[in-house]
Design a protein around this motif. Structure first.
Motif, mmCIF file in Angstrom:
data_model
loop_
_atom_site.group_PDB
_atom_site.id
_atom_site.type_symbol
_atom_site.label_atom_id
_atom_site.label_comp_id
_atom_site.label_asym_id
_atom_site.label_seq_id
_atom_site.Cartn_x
_atom_site.Cartn_y
_atom_site.Cartn_z
ATOM 1 N N GLU A 1 45.314 -34.254 -2.824
ATOM 2 C CA GLU A 1 46.191 -35.327 -3.288
ATOM 3 C C GLU A 1 47.104 -35.819 -2.165
ATOM 4 O O GLU A 1 47.430 -37.009 -2.099
ATOM 5 C CB GLU A 1 47.010 -34.856 -4.482
ATOM 6 C CG GLU A 1 46.170 -34.676 -5.735
ATOM 7 C CD GLU A 1 46.975 -34.279 -6.953
ATOM 8 O OE1 GLU A 1 46.479 -34.493 -8.078
ATOM 9 O OE2 GLU A 1 48.093 -33.744 -6.780
ATOM 10 N N VAL B 1 45.222 -43.114 -10.582
ATOM 11 C CA VAL B 1 46.490 -42.644 -11.157
ATOM 12 C C VAL B 1 46.301 -42.102 -12.575
ATOM 13 O O VAL B 1 47.245 -41.581 -13.169
ATOM 14 C CB VAL B 1 47.555 -43.774 -11.186
ATOM 15 C CG1 VAL B 1 47.859 -44.269 -9.793
ATOM 16 C CG2 VAL B 1 47.118 -44.923 -12.087
ATOM 17 N N ARG C 1 45.007 -37.102 -8.140
ATOM 18 C CA ARG C 1 45.815 -38.223 -8.620
ATOM 19 C C ARG C 1 46.583 -38.855 -7.468
ATOM 20 O O ARG C 1 47.084 -38.161 -6.584
ATOM 21 C CB ARG C 1 46.805 -37.739 -9.686
ATOM 22 C CG ARG C 1 46.154 -37.006 -10.858
ATOM 23 C CD ARG C 1 45.649 -37.960 -11.913
ATOM 24 N NE ARG C 1 46.758 -38.618 -12.575
ATOM 25 C CZ ARG C 1 47.476 -38.068 -13.561
ATOM 26 N NH1 ARG C 1 47.212 -36.828 -13.978
ATOM 27 N NH2 ARG C 1 48.450 -38.744 -14.135
ATOM 28 N N LYS D 1 49.797 -40.165 -6.312
ATOM 29 C CA LYS D 1 51.182 -39.973 -6.734
ATOM 30 C C LYS D 1 52.142 -40.545 -5.695
ATOM 31 O O LYS D 1 51.909 -40.424 -4.489
ATOM 32 C CB LYS D 1 51.469 -38.476 -6.918
ATOM 33 C CG LYS D 1 50.598 -37.800 -7.972
ATOM 34 C CD LYS D 1 50.866 -36.304 -8.020
ATOM 35 C CE LYS D 1 49.997 -35.617 -9.060
ATOM 36 N NZ LYS D 1 50.196 -34.153 -9.073
ATOM 37 N N THR E 1 54.969 -39.455 -4.853
ATOM 38 C CA THR E 1 55.589 -38.384 -4.061
ATOM 39 C C THR E 1 54.730 -37.956 -2.881
ATOM 40 O O THR E 1 55.224 -37.331 -1.940
ATOM 41 C CB THR E 1 55.874 -37.151 -4.936
ATOM 42 O OG1 THR E 1 54.659 -36.766 -5.597
ATOM 43 C CG2 THR E 1 56.930 -37.465 -5.988
#
Length: 242
Positions: free
Chosen positions: A87, A211, A218, A220, A222
């Motif tokens: 990720e 998403v 995913r 993200k 962050t």
């Protein structure tokens, strides 16, 4: 992906990818047919749009720079069971694509006329070249995201979902081209707008999947923060397809 027979996996992953590329080539042919039939200026318009091809190729190359490095690294991380790293690779790849989008759009908008003349435009065709590429460049971010992130879907084994992003864009372009070119009389600008809208739809499809809970890795917010070591690995591996 980790348990199925390799032969079956190759067919399941390759066939949708091949079909998507065939449709992509066909829609580019249809796109040129529409432009060539613009009353009175079709030949000049087609020549002018053709001159923009090197710029379009360069933009796609930077998307290939990212997905050619990021997607394999994400697949390796998934194979190792390290979803967190996968990720982070996806997030850094997205940041890189956004960075490339801004830089490429700015540089090509600034130097578009000298470059178009360098690539073969003439006084007779420069207006069509400039009009088409200006609109296309405004949608650079959609091209980068649609092309650059699509392989992150394929590397999870969702080849049909990745294929759909290409089909959505191709079908939308084929439908929008005659409407914008001939009904609204926008000429080459209409062809460029149709392309940008089509790429935006493809990008939206790709991002929506990445998403969602359907995606094993995913996208993200962050994970968008750049990580030097990950970016270096992406660029080192992506230089060949670039």
């Amino acid at each position: 992906m980790g348990t199925e027979k390799i032969g079956k996996l190759m067919l399941e992953l390759a066939l949708p990818s091949v079909l998507a590329q065939i449709v992509n080539v066909l829609y580019n042919i249809v796109d040129r047919i529409y432009i060539g039939r613009i009353p009175g200026v079709g030949a000049a318009a087609l020549t002018g749009v053709g001159v923009t091809f090197p710029i379009i190729t360069i933009i796609s190359a930077f998307a290939g720079f990212t997905n050619g490095g990021g997607a394999p690294l994400a697949a390796i991380a998934l194979g190792q069971g390290n979803k967190k790293r996968a990720e982070k690779i996806l997030g850094n790849s997205t940041s890189l694509l956004l960075f490339f989008s801004v830089i490429l759009m700015a540089l090509f908008l600034i130097f578009k006329c000298p470059l178009l003349y360098l690539f073969g435009a003439s006084a007779h065709t420069i207006s069509y070249s400039s009009a088409y590429i200006t609109v296309y460049l405004i949608g650079t971010v959609f091209v980068e995201l649609a092309v650059g992130l699509n392989t992150f879907i394929s590397c999870q084994g969702h080849a049909r979902t990745a294929m759909m992003s290409v089909l959505i864009g191709a079908i939308a372009n084929i439908v929008l081209d005659p409407i914008l070119i001939f009904v609204f009389h926008l000429g080459v600008v209409g062809a460029a707008v149709a392309t940008v809208i089509s790429q935006a739809l493809s990008a939206a499809w790709v991002v929506r999947f990445l998403v969602s809970e359907q995606s094993e890795i995913r996208l993200k917010f962050t994970e968008l923060k750049p990580d030097r070591s990950i970016l270096a690995s992406i660029l080192a591996l992506g230089i060949s397809p670039f």
